[in-house]
Write a protein that holds these residues in place. Structure first.
Motif, short mmCIF file in Angstrom:
data_model
loop_
_atom_site.label_atom_id
_atom_site.label_comp_id
_atom_site.label_asym_id
_atom_site.label_seq_id
_atom_site.Cartn_x
_atom_site.Cartn_y
_atom_site.Cartn_z
N PHE A 78 97.08 -2.18 94.08
CA PHE A 78 97.30 -3.59 93.85
C PHE A 78 97.99 -4.21 95.06
O PHE A 78 98.79 -3.56 95.73
N SER A 79 97.72 -5.48 95.30
CA SER A 79 98.45 -6.24 96.31
C SER A 79 99.86 -6.54 95.76
O SER A 79 100.12 -6.35 94.56
N ASP A 80 100.74 -7.04 96.61
CA ASP A 80 102.10 -7.38 96.15
C ASP A 80 102.04 -8.42 95.03
O ASP A 80 102.78 -8.35 94.05
N PHE A 81 101.15 -9.39 95.17
CA PHE A 81 100.99 -10.42 94.14
C PHE A 81 100.53 -9.81 92.82
O PHE A 81 101.04 -10.14 91.75
N GLU A 82 99.57 -8.91 92.89
CA GLU A 82 99.07 -8.25 91.68
C GLU A 82 100.14 -7.36 91.06
O GLU A 82 100.24 -7.27 89.83
N ILE A 83 100.95 -6.71 91.90
CA ILE A 83 102.02 -5.86 91.38
C ILE A 83 103.04 -6.70 90.62
O ILE A 83 103.53 -6.29 89.56
N ASP A 84 103.36 -7.89 91.12
CA ASP A 84 104.29 -8.77 90.40
C ASP A 84 103.79 -9.07 88.99
O ASP A 84 104.54 -8.97 88.02
N ASP A 85 102.52 -9.41 88.88
CA ASP A 85 101.94 -9.69 87.56
C ASP A 85 101.92 -8.42 86.70
O ASP A 85 102.22 -8.47 85.51
#
Length: 109
Positions: A78-85
């Protein structure tokens, strides 16, 4: 998810018993909740995989460590943005489970 935790292991046995002996499934199973989006099944599977990462505690179940959730997200590339979600969703699921188990344990003591 709470349906799965409360009734999941019994549902399959009841389905097999009804298939073997006839009869009707209980309303609880016939009217069980469903996910409004099939893509959400991924998060449930990830949550159940991450549940094994809880640290043992004499006072009850502990939350899934955030770093374990992040590591799993990175494993899934996952990208950092996807990891946040991903962290947010898994933590919300975890909160619901902790709330359920803590209320159940409070009633038994």
């Amino acid at each position: 998810m709470l349906y799965q935790i409360k009734h999941g292991e019994h549902e399959q046995a009841l389905r097999q018993m009804v298939a073997k002996n006839g009869g009707e499934l209980p309303d609880l199973i016939k009217n069980k909740p469903t996910l409004f989006n099939d893509g959400l099944q991924f998060y449930l599977q990830a949550f159940f995989a991450l549940e094994s990462e809880r640290y043992p505690n004499q006072y009850g179940i502990m939350p899934i460590p955030v770093m374990k959730i992040i590591e799993y997200g990175k494993y899934l590339t996952f990208s950092d943005f996807e990891i946040d979600d991903f962290v947010y969703i898994i933590r919300e699921l975890d909160y619901a489970v902790l709330k359920y188990w803590n209320s159940k344990n409070a009633k038994s003591t």
